[in-house]
Design a protein around this motif. Structure first.
Motif, PDB file in Angstrom:
ATOM      1  N   ILE A  28      13.352  25.182 -28.125  1.00 37.50           N
ATOM      2  CA  ILE A  28      14.401  25.013 -29.138  1.00 37.50           C
ATOM      3  C   ILE A  28      14.153  25.946 -30.317  1.00 37.50           C
ATOM      4  O   ILE A  28      15.086  26.533 -30.868  1.00 37.50           O
ATOM      5  CB  ILE A  28      14.493  23.538 -29.576  1.00 37.50           C
ATOM      6  N   LEU A  29      12.887  26.121 -30.693  1.00 37.85           N
ATOM      7  CA  LEU A  29      12.580  27.042 -31.792  1.00 37.85           C
ATOM      8  C   LEU A  29      12.788  28.497 -31.399  1.00 37.85           C
ATOM      9  O   LEU A  29      12.914  29.364 -32.266  1.00 37.85           O
ATOM     10  CB  LEU A  29      11.143  26.832 -32.277  1.00 37.85           C
ATOM     11  N   ALA A  30      12.826  28.790 -30.093  1.00 38.55           N
ATOM     12  CA  ALA A  30      13.040  30.170 -29.637  1.00 38.55           C
ATOM     13  C   ALA A  30      14.489  30.612 -29.790  1.00 38.55           C
ATOM     14  O   ALA A  30      14.773  31.807 -29.797  1.00 38.55           O
ATOM     15  CB  ALA A  30      12.612  30.308 -28.171  1.00 38.55           C
ATOM     16  N   VAL A  31      15.399  29.658 -29.911  1.00 33.09           N
ATOM     17  CA  VAL A  31      16.812  30.000 -30.113  1.00 33.09           C
ATOM     18  C   VAL A  31      16.949  30.528 -31.543  1.00 33.09           C
ATOM     19  O   VAL A  31      16.424  29.932 -32.486  1.00 33.09           O
ATOM     20  CB  VAL A  31      17.717  28.768 -29.901  1.00 33.09           C
ATOM     21  N   PRO A  32      17.625  31.656 -31.723  1.00 34.77           N
ATOM     22  CA  PRO A  32      17.756  32.223 -33.071  1.00 34.77           C
ATOM     23  C   PRO A  32      18.347  31.212 -34.065  1.00 34.77           C
ATOM     24  O   PRO A  32      19.261  30.458 -33.734  1.00 34.77           O
ATOM     25  CB  PRO A  32      18.713  33.401 -32.874  1.00 34.77           C
ATOM     26  N   LYS A  33      17.816  31.225 -35.273  1.00 37.97           N
ATOM     27  CA  LYS A  33      18.223  30.269 -36.299  1.00 37.97           C
ATOM     28  C   LYS A  33      19.700  30.408 -36.651  1.00 37.97           C
ATOM     29  O   LYS A  33      20.350  29.443 -37.039  1.00 37.97           O
ATOM     30  CB  LYS A  33      17.359  30.456 -37.544  1.00 37.97           C
ATOM     31  N   GLY A  34      20.249  31.590 -36.500  1.00 37.17           N
ATOM     32  CA  GLY A  34      21.660  31.820 -36.798  1.00 37.17           C
ATOM     33  C   GLY A  34      22.591  30.985 -35.924  1.00 37.17           C
ATOM     34  O   GLY A  34      23.714  30.681 -36.327  1.00 37.17           O
ATOM     35  N   GLN A  35      22.126  30.609 -34.744  1.00 35.92           N
ATOM     36  CA  GLN A  35      22.941  29.784 -33.856  1.00 35.92           C
ATOM     37  C   GLN A  35      23.229  28.423 -34.496  1.00 35.92           C
ATOM     38  O   GLN A  35      24.370  27.972 -34.550  1.00 35.92           O
ATOM     39  CB  GLN A  35      22.241  29.584 -32.511  1.00 35.92           C
ATOM     40  N   SER A  36      22.186  27.775 -34.962  1.00 36.87           N
ATOM     41  CA  SER A  36      22.381  26.456 -35.575  1.00 36.87           C
ATOM     42  C   SER A  36      23.080  26.577 -36.924  1.00 36.87           C
ATOM     43  O   SER A  36      23.914  25.739 -37.276  1.00 36.87           O
ATOM     44  CB  SER A  36      21.050  25.728 -35.728  1.00 36.87           C
ATOM     45  N   GLU A  37      22.772  27.621 -37.672  1.00 37.86           N
ATOM     46  CA  GLU A  37      23.439  27.811 -38.961  1.00 37.86           C
ATOM     47  C   GLU A  37      24.937  28.018 -38.781  1.00 37.86           C
ATOM     48  O   GLU A  37      25.746  27.470 -39.540  1.00 37.86           O
ATOM     49  CB  GLU A  37      22.831  28.999 -39.694  1.00 37.86           C
ATOM     50  N   GLY A  52      30.928  22.944 -39.123  1.00 33.02           N
ATOM     51  CA  GLY A  52      31.098  21.525 -39.416  1.00 33.02           C
ATOM     52  C   GLY A  52      30.543  20.591 -38.347  1.00 33.02           C
ATOM     53  O   GLY A  52      30.847  19.398 -38.361  1.00 33.02           O
ATOM     54  N   LEU A  53      29.739  21.098 -37.430  1.00 27.36           N
ATOM     55  CA  LEU A  53      29.166  20.243 -36.398  1.00 27.36           C
ATOM     56  C   LEU A  53      28.001  19.440 -36.965  1.00 27.36           C
ATOM     57  O   LEU A  53      27.256  19.907 -37.817  1.00 27.36           O
ATOM     58  CB  LEU A  53      28.678  21.083 -35.217  1.00 27.36           C
ATOM     59  N   ARG A  54      27.862  18.226 -36.463  1.00 26.44           N
ATOM     60  CA  ARG A  54      26.728  17.386 -36.872  1.00 26.44           C
ATOM     61  C   ARG A  54      25.486  17.774 -36.072  1.00 26.44           C
ATOM     62  O   ARG A  54      25.573  18.489 -35.089  1.00 26.44           O
ATOM     63  CB  ARG A  54      27.060  15.919 -36.651  1.00 26.44           C
ATOM     64  N   LYS A  55      24.342  17.231 -36.499  1.00 20.37           N
ATOM     65  CA  LYS A  55      23.060  17.624 -35.912  1.00 20.37           C
ATOM     66  C   LYS A  55      22.998  17.353 -34.406  1.00 20.37           C
ATOM     67  O   LYS A  55      22.514  18.186 -33.639  1.00 20.37           O
ATOM     68  CB  LYS A  55      21.915  16.903 -36.622  1.00 20.37           C
ATOM     69  N   THR A  56      23.480  16.191 -33.957  1.00 17.30           N
ATOM     70  CA  THR A  56      23.432  15.883 -32.527  1.00 17.30           C
ATOM     71  C   THR A  56      24.318  16.827 -31.722  1.00 17.30           C
ATOM     72  O   THR A  56      23.949  17.250 -30.627  1.00 17.30           O
ATOM     73  CB  THR A  56      23.852  14.436 -32.253  1.00 17.30           C
ATOM     74  N   ARG A  57      25.473  17.179 -32.254  1.00 16.24           N
ATOM     75  CA  ARG A  57      26.370  18.110 -31.560  1.00 16.24           C
ATOM     76  C   ARG A  57      25.770  19.517 -31.528  1.00 16.24           C
ATOM     77  O   ARG A  57      25.907  20.225 -30.537  1.00 16.24           O
ATOM     78  CB  ARG A  57      27.748  18.147 -32.231  1.00 16.24           C
ATOM     79  N   VAL A  58      25.119  19.909 -32.616  1.00 19.86           N
ATOM     80  CA  VAL A  58      24.463  21.219 -32.653  1.00 19.86           C
ATOM     81  C   VAL A  58      23.381  21.271 -31.573  1.00 19.86           C
ATOM     82  O   VAL A  58      23.277  22.249 -30.826  1.00 19.86           O
ATOM     83  CB  VAL A  58      23.873  21.510 -34.049  1.00 19.86           C
ATOM     84  N   MET A  59      22.618  20.196 -31.483  1.00 24.91           N
ATOM     85  CA  MET A  59      21.537  20.160 -30.505  1.00 24.91           C
ATOM     86  C   MET A  59      22.078  20.169 -29.078  1.00 24.91           C
ATOM     87  O   MET A  59      21.605  20.934 -28.240  1.00 24.91           O
ATOM     88  CB  MET A  59      20.671  18.919 -30.733  1.00 24.91           C
ATOM     89  N   THR A  60      23.062  19.321 -28.789  1.00 23.94           N
ATOM     90  CA  THR A  60      23.550  19.183 -27.412  1.00 23.94           C
ATOM     91  C   THR A  60      24.478  20.312 -26.984  1.00 23.94           C
ATOM     92  O   THR A  60      24.481  20.689 -25.818  1.00 23.94           O
ATOM     93  CB  THR A  60      24.278  17.842 -27.217  1.00 23.94           C
ATOM     94  N   MET A  61      25.250  20.850 -27.905  1.00 27.44           N
ATOM     95  CA  MET A  61      26.228  21.867 -27.531  1.00 27.44           C
ATOM     96  C   MET A  61      25.723  23.301 -27.721  1.00 27.44           C
ATOM     97  O   MET A  61      26.154  24.199 -27.000  1.00 27.44           O
ATOM     98  CB  MET A  61      27.511  21.701 -28.349  1.00 27.44           C
ATOM     99  N   ILE A  62      24.835  23.521 -28.670  1.00 31.44           N
ATOM    100  CA  ILE A  62      24.435  24.882 -29.012  1.00 31.44           C
ATOM    101  C   ILE A  62      22.981  25.164 -28.617  1.00 31.44           C
ATOM    102  O   ILE A  62      22.706  26.075 -27.844  1.00 31.44           O
ATOM    103  CB  ILE A  62      24.615  25.153 -30.526  1.00 31.44           C
ATOM    104  N   LEU A  63      22.048  24.374 -29.137  1.00 29.55           N
ATOM    105  CA  LEU A  63      20.639  24.696 -28.971  1.00 29.55           C
ATOM    106  C   LEU A  63      20.112  24.413 -27.563  1.00 29.55           C
ATOM    107  O   LEU A  63      19.486  25.280 -26.952  1.00 29.55           O
ATOM    108  CB  LEU A  63      19.811  23.942 -30.010  1.00 29.55           C
TER     109      LEU A  63
END
Length: 176
Positions: free
Chosen positions: A39-48, A54-65
């Motif tokens: 998860i830390l290997a995914v570029p930080k810009g993805q989560s930012e 406007g995505l919440r933390k769980t959606r960021v984790m499940t959909m993006i990271l």
């Protein structure tokens, strides 16, 4: 665990329970580190970028990271499955009747008039076969993930003057 808890007065732990709990604790800790690093290997810009949408933390984790991290982690996860398979042989030490125990038992039987070498060769072939099956599954999953990535990149719209903007990955390349 089997002998340590028994020496402390805890009785009634079966060899199966000791093997399973020991393997879960060891492999769980290794896999936890693999997931953290993936998860830390995914570029930080993805989560930012996802938070900016406007995505919440769980959606960021499940959909993006996680979808991106799984591609990175998959070879290590499969390798850890092979390690877990091989580590089941440690149950032999506490007399859990797994494959290595059965090989030793069958090889030492006088009634079968056989030595331990043929039994060890057959058991080794079974272990190698299981590891090859896991490796084949890993190759299949890797090629499938690589193929799905190529398909998704072909459908990415090209915006003139936008560089290499990848809309499917929330702007990992080009002008972000």
């Amino acid at each position: 665990m089997f002998y340590g808890l028994g020496s402390m007065g805890v009785q009634g732990i079966s060899p199966f329970t000791a093997v399973v709990v020991g393997l879960i604790l060891y492999n769980g800790s290794v896999l936890a580190e693999v997931f953290r690093a993936g998860i830390l290997a995914v570029p930080k810009g993805q989560s930012e970028a996802a938070y900016a949408l406007g995505l919440r933390k769980t959606r960021v984790m499940t959909m993006i990271l996680l979808p991106q991290a799984v591609r990175t982690m998959l070879p290590v996860i499969i390798a850890q499955l092979v390690v877990a398979l091989k580590d089941t042989a440690l149950g032999f030490i506490i007399t859990y009747q797994e494959l290595l125990y059965q090989i030793n038992y069958l090889g030492s039987q006088i009634s079968y008039q056989t030595s331990i070498i043929p039994a060890a060769i057959v058991g080794g072939a079974i272990y190698v076969g299981c590891c090859l099956i896991l490796a084949g599954i890993a190759k299949y999953l890797e090629s499938r993930m690589r193929r799905s990535k190529k398909v998704s990149n072909k459908n990415t719209p090209v915006v003139p003057g936008a560089g290499n903007l990848d809309m499917g990955n929330l702007g990992t390349g080009g002008n972000t």
